[in-house]
Structures are given as structure tokens and as C-alpha cells.
Design a protein around this motif. Structure first.
Motif, PDB file in Angstrom:
ATOM      1  N   VAL A 141     -38.658 -24.784  -5.347  1.00  0.00           N
ATOM      2  CA  VAL A 141     -37.569 -23.918  -5.814  1.00  0.00           C
ATOM      3  C   VAL A 141     -36.534 -23.713  -4.708  1.00  0.00           C
ATOM      4  O   VAL A 141     -35.323 -23.756  -4.956  1.00  0.00           O
ATOM      5  CB  VAL A 141     -38.143 -22.572  -6.286  1.00  0.00           C
ATOM      6  N   GLU A 145     -32.604 -24.695  -4.884  1.00  0.00           N
ATOM      7  CA  GLU A 145     -31.544 -23.714  -4.623  1.00  0.00           C
ATOM      8  C   GLU A 145     -30.565 -24.233  -3.578  1.00  0.00           C
ATOM      9  O   GLU A 145     -29.355 -24.039  -3.694  1.00  0.00           O
ATOM     10  CB  GLU A 145     -32.177 -22.396  -4.149  1.00  0.00           C
ATOM     11  N   VAL A 148     -28.399 -26.871  -5.280  1.00  0.00           N
ATOM     12  CA  VAL A 148     -27.450 -26.248  -6.221  1.00  0.00           C
ATOM     13  C   VAL A 148     -26.289 -25.629  -5.469  1.00  0.00           C
ATOM     14  O   VAL A 148     -25.137 -25.672  -5.931  1.00  0.00           O
ATOM     15  CB  VAL A 148     -28.195 -25.210  -7.079  1.00  0.00           C
ATOM     16  N   HIS A 153     -25.149 -26.445 -10.388  1.00  0.00           N
ATOM     17  CA  HIS A 153     -26.325 -26.493 -11.252  1.00  0.00           C
ATOM     18  C   HIS A 153     -26.281 -27.724 -12.154  1.00  0.00           C
ATOM     19  O   HIS A 153     -25.259 -28.004 -12.776  1.00  0.00           O
ATOM     20  CB  HIS A 153     -26.401 -25.243 -12.134  1.00  0.00           C
ATOM     21  N   TRP A 173     -37.577 -20.293 -12.448  1.00  0.00           N
ATOM     22  CA  TRP A 173     -36.269 -20.725 -11.937  1.00  0.00           C
ATOM     23  C   TRP A 173     -35.421 -21.320 -13.053  1.00  0.00           C
ATOM     24  O   TRP A 173     -34.217 -21.044 -13.136  1.00  0.00           O
ATOM     25  CB  TRP A 173     -36.464 -21.736 -10.814  1.00  0.00           C
ATOM     26  N   CYS A 174     -36.020 -22.131 -13.908  1.00  0.00           N
ATOM     27  CA  CYS A 174     -35.267 -22.708 -15.027  1.00  0.00           C
ATOM     28  C   CYS A 174     -34.888 -21.640 -16.054  1.00  0.00           C
ATOM     29  O   CYS A 174     -33.828 -21.728 -16.676  1.00  0.00           O
ATOM     30  CB  CYS A 174     -36.093 -23.808 -15.697  1.00  0.00           C
ATOM     31  N   ARG A 175     -35.729 -20.622 -16.213  1.00  0.00           N
ATOM     32  CA  ARG A 175     -35.438 -19.583 -17.199  1.00  0.00           C
ATOM     33  C   ARG A 175     -34.245 -18.736 -16.787  1.00  0.00           C
ATOM     34  O   ARG A 175     -33.430 -18.336 -17.634  1.00  0.00           O
ATOM     35  CB  ARG A 175     -36.670 -18.686 -17.394  1.00  0.00           C
ATOM     36  N   PHE A 176     -34.134 -18.454 -15.495  1.00  0.00           N
ATOM     37  CA  PHE A 176     -33.065 -17.570 -15.022  1.00  0.00           C
ATOM     38  C   PHE A 176     -31.883 -18.346 -14.441  1.00  0.00           C
ATOM     39  O   PHE A 176     -31.075 -17.780 -13.698  1.00  0.00           O
ATOM     40  CB  PHE A 176     -33.613 -16.608 -13.979  1.00  0.00           C
ATOM     41  N   SER A 177     -31.763 -19.607 -14.752  1.00  0.00           N
ATOM     42  CA  SER A 177     -30.632 -20.424 -14.308  1.00  0.00           C
ATOM     43  C   SER A 177     -30.153 -21.250 -15.496  1.00  0.00           C
ATOM     44  O   SER A 177     -30.869 -21.390 -16.494  1.00  0.00           O
ATOM     45  CB  SER A 177     -31.041 -21.340 -13.143  1.00  0.00           C
ATOM     46  N   PRO A 178     -28.952 -21.802 -15.419  1.00  0.00           N
ATOM     47  CA  PRO A 178     -28.455 -22.611 -16.546  1.00  0.00           C
ATOM     48  C   PRO A 178     -29.092 -23.991 -16.641  1.00  0.00           C
ATOM     49  O   PRO A 178     -28.648 -24.815 -17.439  1.00  0.00           O
ATOM     50  CB  PRO A 178     -26.953 -22.716 -16.250  1.00  0.00           C
ATOM     51  N   THR A 179     -30.114 -24.278 -15.860  1.00  0.00           N
ATOM     52  CA  THR A 179     -30.753 -25.589 -15.855  1.00  0.00           C
ATOM     53  C   THR A 179     -31.954 -25.593 -16.789  1.00  0.00           C
ATOM     54  O   THR A 179     -32.808 -24.711 -16.723  1.00  0.00           O
ATOM     55  CB  THR A 179     -31.214 -25.965 -14.434  1.00  0.00           C
TER      56      THR A 179
END
Length: 314
Positions: A141, A145, A148, A153, A173-179
Motif C-alpha cells: 500500500v 501511495e 499515485v 490514481h 486502499w481500493c475501497r477508499f480510493s478511486p482505484t
């Protein structure tokens, strides 16, 4: 004669003779001591103890005593949950799909090197080659980061079902990011073909021919390979000798890029080394022979190299 149904009649149980009772008792004791032994191995142990019995009788007695070995099922590996089906997902523009995978090597002392590679599937750019002794989900992660912050992203990141990829750290990390996450099918590396192809080139051109004496040396040479990979010659001139390939490639580049990459001075970087004894070696210029620099200075375990410049910023 007495008009009783046949189903109600039972024969008296025959008591086995004393030798068979001893055999059965010993067979149960051996099966308890070795629960994963089949009848053939139990038969060998009985013969070693002096019992005169063949393997077919041992097989029958094991069946009668309920000593059959159960076939152990393979543990089911955790499979990641994709936010979009990955079998038909193809990169259409930069930062559309990133691909991540691991490769393994070892240093001269036999210790493991874990290599993380991250590629952009559309531009075929090697975004990162991280070499560590161990890379966990939290470490992965932190690497994402950092990428990114430089490249932005991606819309999706394609991964296999390794424990580092399917852990809660990556899922959060994927849940709280646009990825979004895209996991390939288990045992189907061809679904992650771009990064698998890159890992093959990395192993063929670096890992299989270089002997790393330390973690720092592996880090430096991997980063050097990543930077040189950005300037590989075009496929049509790939069969030319190295010098001709470089000049032919430079002729195809823009004037500013030609100026920056056409000389060895453009490839020289300044690097300082921080080691576990809290000493810092003086900055030293490195080039393709960076392995020699890694052997200088302190001989203890190196924490990390500190790059002072990047040729991508020139």
C-alpha cells in the motif's frame, strides 16, 4: 416350520482366534500411532515385528476395523474480489490499468529477495521495481501511495490472488480510493500477461545473470534496469547491435530527449547511502556499473538508498 421371518434371524458372531485378536490389536495400535499410514505401510511394520501376514489380509482387516486413510483435501486459497470483470478489461489510455506482480531471487548468501513490479498496461511503462527481503500488504500500500503521488490514481489495478494482494490492507486502499481491483483467475497467469512478460525480461536480462552480494546492490541494479527499460529501442531495430540500436533510437527521439539521454552524463545519478549504523556515505555518482558503488563504505545491512536526482525529471 415356526413361521418366523428370515430377517429376524441372526447368526452368532464368531469370535476370532487369539492370534487374529493380537493382530487386530496391534494393527489398531499402529494405526493410532501413524494415522496417515495406509495398509501397505502398516503391513511393512507388522512384518518388521514378526507377524506372518500378507498385504491382502492387512487390507481386509483395515477395512473391517475402519482404519482407512482419508484423502486430505487441499486447502482452498483466498480469492480476491474484483470490482469489475478482468477477463475482458483492456487498457485504453494511460493510468487506465496498472498491473502488479512478484518475482523472487536471492543474494549470494542464500537469503530471499522479493521483487515487486508495477507496470502501466497501456504505455508499457515500468512504474516501479521494488526489491526487499519481505513485502507485506501494508508495504505494498505504501508503494502504491508513492506511485499515485507521482503518476496519479489508476482506474484499475490488475493482480493475482497472492496473500499480499488479497489482504485487507489492499482491499481497504481500493475501497477508499478511486482505484478498482481486478483479480485474475487462480492459476491463470496469462490473464496478467503484460506484467508477466515484463517479469520474464527482468529475469532474463538481470536476475538470471547478476549475482547480488547485498540487498542494496539488488536495489540499485533493479532501479537502474527500470530506468534503462524506459529507453529500450523500438522492436523493428531490436536485432541491431547495441551501439547501433542506441543511435537509431536517439535519432527517433525529440531534440530535448536526445540531449538528455544521448550521453552518459545524462545517466549519472548522485546517491547517498544510509546504513544500519546510522552513518551516511558521501554522495557518489553511479551509472550502469552501480554494483561497484554498493560494495563501498559500510559493510553492515543497508537500510535504503537515497536518490538525489531522477533522469525522468531532466
Amino acid at each position: 416350520m415356526i413361521e418366523q421371518p428370515r430377517s429376524t434371524q441372526r447368526l452368532a458372531r464368531v469370535v476370532p482366534p487369539a492370534p487374529e485378536r493380537r493382530l487386530r490389536s496391534r494393527l489398531r495400535a499402529l494405526a493410532k500411532a501413524h494415522p496417515r499410514y495406509g495398509y501397505r505401510r502398516l503391513h511393512a511394520l507388522l512384518l518388521r515385528e514378526g507377524f506372518a501376514v500378507n498385504h491382502k489380509r492387512v487390507q481386509r482387516l483395515c477395512r473391517d476395523e475402519g482404519l482407512r486413510v482419508r484423502v486430505s483435501r487441499r486447502k482452498r486459497a483466498r480469492v480476491g474480489t474484483s470490482t469489475t470483470p478482468g477477463d475482458r478489461l483492456q487498457a485504453q489510455f494511460p493510468n487506465h490499468v496498472w498491473a502488479a506482480d512478484f518475482a523472487f531471487d536471492q543474494t549470494a548468501d542464500g537469503r530471499v529477495l522479493k521483487v515487486l513490479t508495477v507496470n502501466d498496461e497501456f504505455t508499457k511503462t515500468a512504474l516501479a521495481i521494488e526489491v526487499e527481503r519481505s513485502i507485506t500488504g501494508d508495504h505494498l500500500v505504501s508503494i502504491l501511495e508513492r506511485l499515485v503521488a507521482v503518476h496519479g490514481h489508476p482506474m484499475f489495478i490488475r493482480m493475482d490472488n497472492g496473500p499480499e494482494m488479497t489482504c485487507h490492507a489492499i482491499a481497504d486502499w481500493c475501497r477508499f480510493s478511486p482505484t478498482g481491483s481486478v483479480f485474475i483467475e487462480p492459476g491463470s497467469p496469462w490473464q496478467n500477461a503484460f506484467v508477466e512478460s515484463f517479469n520474464g525480461k527482468l529475469r532474463d536480462e538481470l536476475l538470471a545473470i547478476e549475482l547480488f552480494h547485498s540487498l542494496l546492490e539488488a536495489k540499485v541494479m533493479a532501479e537502474d534496469y527500470r530506468r534503462r527499460y524506459k529507453h529500450l529501442p523500438a522492436p523493428l531495430i531490436a536485432r541491431l547491435p547495441h551501439t547501433e540500436r542506441v543511435h537509431a533510437r536517439l535519432e527517433q527521439q525529440q531534440p530535448r530527449t536526445h540531449k538528455d539521454t544521448g550521453s552518459l552524463k545524462g545517466l549519472l545519478q548522485v546517491m547517498s547511502v544510509e546504513c544500519s549504523c546510522n552513518r551516511r556515505a558521501s554522495p557518489s555518482p553511479i551509472n550502469y556499473g552501480a554494483a561497484e558503488m554498493a560494495r563501498q563504505g559500510c559493510t553492515c545491512e543497508i537500510r535504503s538508498p537515497v536518490l538525489k536526482a531522477d533522469i525522468s525529471d531532466l
